[in-house]
Design a protein around this motif. Sequence first.
Motif, mmCIF file in Angstrom:
data_model
loop_
_atom_site.group_PDB
_atom_site.id
_atom_site.type_symbol
_atom_site.label_atom_id
_atom_site.label_comp_id
_atom_site.label_asym_id
_atom_site.label_seq_id
_atom_site.Cartn_x
_atom_site.Cartn_y
_atom_site.Cartn_z
ATOM 1 N N ASP A 20 -4.350 -14.680 0.665
ATOM 2 C CA ASP A 20 -4.995 -13.346 0.357
ATOM 3 C C ASP A 20 -3.921 -12.428 1.219
ATOM 4 N N LEU A 21 -3.051 -11.732 0.404
ATOM 5 C CA LEU A 21 -2.128 -10.971 1.036
ATOM 6 C C LEU A 21 -2.943 -9.626 1.541
ATOM 7 N N ARG A 22 -4.000 -9.318 0.861
ATOM 8 C CA ARG A 22 -4.775 -8.076 1.094
ATOM 9 C C ARG A 22 -5.204 -8.257 2.685
ATOM 10 N N HIS A 23 -5.731 -9.451 2.973
ATOM 11 C CA HIS A 23 -6.433 -9.518 4.386
ATOM 12 C C HIS A 23 -5.145 -9.732 5.240
ATOM 13 N N LEU A 24 -3.968 -10.088 4.953
ATOM 14 C CA LEU A 24 -2.890 -10.222 5.798
ATOM 15 C C LEU A 24 -2.300 -8.801 6.328
ATOM 16 N N LEU A 25 -2.152 -7.928 5.037
ATOM 17 C CA LEU A 25 -1.770 -6.518 5.522
ATOM 18 C C LEU A 25 -2.689 -5.737 6.171
ATOM 19 N N ILE A 26 -4.109 -5.936 5.750
ATOM 20 C CA ILE A 26 -5.101 -4.990 6.406
ATOM 21 C C ILE A 26 -5.083 -5.400 7.801
ATOM 22 N N GLY A 27 -4.971 -4.655 8.807
ATOM 23 C CA GLY A 27 -5.116 -4.998 10.290
ATOM 24 C C GLY A 27 -3.595 -5.174 10.720
ATOM 25 N N ALA A 28 -2.697 -5.329 10.027
ATOM 26 C CA ALA A 28 -1.396 -5.616 10.370
ATOM 27 C C ALA A 28 -0.665 -4.481 10.790
ATOM 28 N N GLU A 29 -1.179 -3.102 10.938
ATOM 29 C CA GLU A 29 -0.664 -2.005 11.347
ATOM 30 C C GLU A 29 0.872 -1.505 10.920
ATOM 31 N N GLY A 30 1.107 -1.888 9.782
ATOM 32 C CA GLY A 30 2.409 -1.580 8.947
ATOM 33 C C GLY A 30 3.486 -2.330 9.682
ATOM 34 N N THR A 31 3.060 -3.502 10.248
ATOM 35 C CA THR A 31 4.533 -4.372 10.628
ATOM 36 C C THR A 31 4.758 -5.320 9.661
ATOM 37 N N LEU A 32 3.888 -5.470 8.501
ATOM 38 C CA LEU A 32 4.413 -6.400 7.505
ATOM 39 C C LEU A 32 4.472 -5.927 5.984
ATOM 40 N N GLY A 33 4.403 -4.412 6.160
ATOM 41 C CA GLY A 33 4.464 -3.826 4.781
ATOM 42 C C GLY A 33 3.761 -2.517 5.040
ATOM 43 N N VAL A 34 4.015 -1.791 3.780
ATOM 44 C CA VAL A 34 3.199 -0.202 3.754
ATOM 45 C C VAL A 34 2.235 -0.304 2.659
ATOM 46 N N ILE A 35 0.913 -0.247 2.796
ATOM 47 C CA ILE A 35 -0.214 -0.098 1.872
ATOM 48 C C ILE A 35 -0.085 1.262 1.147
ATOM 49 N N GLY B 152 13.110 -7.145 11.179
ATOM 50 C CA GLY B 152 12.333 -6.385 12.174
ATOM 51 C C GLY B 152 12.316 -4.877 12.047
ATOM 52 N N ILE B 153 12.256 -4.496 10.830
ATOM 53 C CA ILE B 153 12.536 -2.980 10.563
ATOM 54 C C ILE B 153 11.064 -2.461 10.367
ATOM 55 N N MET B 154 9.923 -3.116 10.343
ATOM 56 C CA MET B 154 8.442 -2.517 10.006
ATOM 57 C C MET B 154 7.839 -2.399 11.135
ATOM 58 N N ASN B 155 7.773 -0.763 11.443
ATOM 59 C CA ASN B 155 7.155 -0.603 12.654
ATOM 60 C C ASN B 155 7.354 -1.623 13.895
ATOM 61 N N PRO B 156 8.630 -1.415 14.111
ATOM 62 C CA PRO B 156 9.044 -2.022 15.532
ATOM 63 C C PRO B 156 8.591 -1.692 16.701
ATOM 64 N N GLY B 157 8.164 -2.769 17.273
ATOM 65 C CA GLY B 157 7.389 -2.617 18.736
ATOM 66 C C GLY B 157 6.075 -2.625 18.808
ATOM 67 N N ALA B 158 5.529 -2.394 17.573
ATOM 68 C CA ALA B 158 3.919 -2.448 17.326
ATOM 69 C C ALA B 158 3.575 -3.759 17.136
ATOM 70 N N VAL B 159 2.218 -4.091 17.843
ATOM 71 C CA VAL B 159 1.608 -5.591 17.689
ATOM 72 C C VAL B 159 2.341 -6.832 18.344
ATOM 73 N N ILE B 160 3.494 -6.988 17.912
ATOM 74 C CA ILE B 160 4.355 -7.941 18.424
ATOM 75 C C ILE B 160 5.864 -7.350 18.792
#
Length: 473
Positions: free
Chosen positions: A196-211, A463-471
């Motif tokens: 479920d990509l929905r639940h992967l992106l929700i809570g990922a804080e922009g590090t895995l893509g842009v909603i 590593g371009i998506m929100n670099p430095g956030a979360v991980i």
Amino acid sequence: MTHKLNPADTAFADTLRATFPDGTLDEASARYLEEPRGRYAGATGVLAKPRNVEEVATLIRMAGEARVGVIPYGGGTGLVGGQVATDGVPPLILSLERMNKIRAVYPDENVLVVEAGMILADVQQAAEDVDRLFPLSLAAQGTARIGGNLATNAGGTGVLRYGNARDLCLGLEAVLPDGQIWHGLSRLRKNNTGYDLRHLLIGAEGTLGVITAAALKLFARPAQTGTALLVVQSPEAALKLLSMARGLFGEMVSAFELIHRQGFDFLTETMPDVRQPFETPPEWCVLIELGLAEGMDPQGALETLFENALEAELVPDGLIAQSASQATDFWTIRESIPEGNRRVGAVSSHDISVPLGAIPEFIAQGGARLAKMGDFRINCFGHVGDGNLHYNVFPQVGRSRADHENQREAIKTCVHDLTHELGGSISAEHGVGRLKVADLEKYGDPAKLSAMRAIKAGLDPLGIMNPGAVIRG
């Protein structure tokens, strides 16, 4: 692994301008480079305001080709630094503020499809316009945008009954780090077809893509609403009162907020225009809201709860709102507490959760441990119905947070160590951002962290998506 990223410099901006029409690109002003607590300042880069998902995809694809970091930007209300780049390499700041339209409304299905840049209060109003409820509610709802709410899995006051942001979302449209558009705006309530990509992106804080858009769940509006401020003897009594309320009314308990006397005192100190309900603020009280079905009497229901709690010696006093205006006054108190905190200036603020039964122990031990470190004022309040406490430490009168700056890290460690010991989370609803990256590494489960790093590397190898956030990296 740390990725080497290039700055969003003049040459990169010129490349973008050759592709995008006037009005899409701008220089990032101060509001895109700051966060509410003033702990972080972002590096000036290129600001892009795309109008549609195709433009978002092109921007991400071009950023990947140039190896430029991308910071997704919603309403800028996040409290953990997830919306500002601080590493000195100017990024592409991707603001979705122009993508703020309603795409579709399905009242009979209880579904609202909106773009990610829509302000939360406008989403709530769109639901109300079709006699429905979108229950996500938080203090920043007049500024926060729904894409950011989903990216951080925001909570708020309605979690007890309706759940977090992820529980309110059926489907997403998003742009992945390679520029692909995921067309996942499903209105289905059952869809068991793999990850479920929905639940992967929700809570990922922009590090895995842009909603870029979301299909949101709506609910029937409660026919009757009742609101009360009930004084409780202690946090233990508050939990017993919650159990009693849910025994009487089940899932019709919409909110159950714990408020400490310090919150009232801060409002007196910094926001004297806010109307206070008690002549002498109690040590502890709870704000309870019931959302009842047609034909039920909210006044009678709250009176029954009060009488039962009084007999059980849980509640010595209380106020039941006699009008919608008085109910609004009660909620104004609760919603003004974060602003009162901001004006006083916290030494260290914490958004934690613990199991419900551990709340009294956390409050008692937290106060005792901090007392050994110095003389502080503690404002503990929050969504006790779901175990989420905002536990904030302040200087005494006559001192400022700057006087304790050298203790800030130790105070945070003290609070987070206790949270971890009690089986809790160091981030209940605000996310990790940049503020809590080290805390996640310290307290996070090693297997989970390993899986998160693998997912990040798989979806965002550059590593371009929100670099430095979360991980890190």
